[in-house]
Design a protein around this motif. Sequence first.
Motif, PDB file in Angstrom:
ATOM      1  N   THR A  16      39.446 -17.523  60.708  1.00 33.83           N
ATOM      2  CA  THR A  16      40.340 -17.307  59.574  1.00 33.83           C
ATOM      3  C   THR A  16      41.531 -16.443  59.985  1.00 33.83           C
ATOM      4  N   LEU A  71      45.407 -17.553  60.053  1.00 33.49           N
ATOM      5  CA  LEU A  71      46.402 -16.777  59.316  1.00 33.49           C
ATOM      6  C   LEU A  71      47.569 -16.376  60.213  1.00 33.49           C
ATOM      7  N   ALA A 116      48.201 -19.870  46.502  1.00 33.68           N
ATOM      8  CA  ALA A 116      47.046 -19.563  47.341  1.00 33.68           C
ATOM      9  C   ALA A 116      46.371 -18.271  46.894  1.00 33.68           C
ATOM     10  N   ILE A 117      47.152 -17.266  46.536  1.00 32.47           N
ATOM     11  CA  ILE A 117      46.577 -16.009  46.060  1.00 32.47           C
ATOM     12  C   ILE A 117      45.854 -16.224  44.733  1.00 32.47           C
ATOM     13  N   LEU A 150      44.412 -19.022  43.777  1.00 34.31           N
ATOM     14  CA  LEU A 150      43.168 -19.718  44.090  1.00 34.31           C
ATOM     15  C   LEU A 150      42.115 -18.764  44.637  1.00 34.31           C
ATOM     16  N   LEU A 151      42.528 -17.849  45.514  1.00 33.04           N
ATOM     17  CA  LEU A 151      41.583 -16.867  46.051  1.00 33.04           C
ATOM     18  C   LEU A 151      41.058 -15.936  44.965  1.00 33.04           C
ATOM     19  N   ALA A 152      41.912 -15.558  44.036  1.00 35.41           N
ATOM     20  CA  ALA A 152      41.468 -14.706  42.933  1.00 35.41           C
ATOM     21  C   ALA A 152      40.470 -15.443  42.051  1.00 35.41           C
ATOM     22  N   LEU A 182      38.508 -17.874  42.986  1.00 39.65           N
ATOM     23  CA  LEU A 182      37.276 -17.978  43.758  1.00 39.65           C
ATOM     24  C   LEU A 182      36.496 -16.671  43.733  1.00 39.65           C
ATOM     25  N   GLY A 183      37.206 -15.554  43.821  1.00 39.78           N
ATOM     26  CA  GLY A 183      36.547 -14.248  43.761  1.00 39.78           C
ATOM     27  C   GLY A 183      35.884 -14.010  42.420  1.00 39.78           C
TER      28      GLY A 183
END
Length: 74
Positions: free
Chosen positions: A24, A28, A56-57, A59-61, A63-64
């Motif tokens: 990862t 990055l 992307a941020i 989507l990550l939030a 997912l979290g």
Amino acid sequence: MLILLQLAGGVLLAVLLWTVLKWTLQALLWGLGTVLTVTLIFPGVLIMIGSLLFVAIGLLAALGLLLLASAFRS
């Protein structure tokens, strides 16, 4: 015997996690280098890349939040 099996499983899981984190980080850094190169060649692309980063941020939030919600599921 079961304790040794659990220790071996933990070690394998740690090695797998370390490998995923390393991949990862490499992805990055390569992505960052590519973005910097593209923005030097085409300056107008910076707005598009910024919006993709925002998505992307988000989507990550999401997912979290899903991960946290699954931890408290009964």
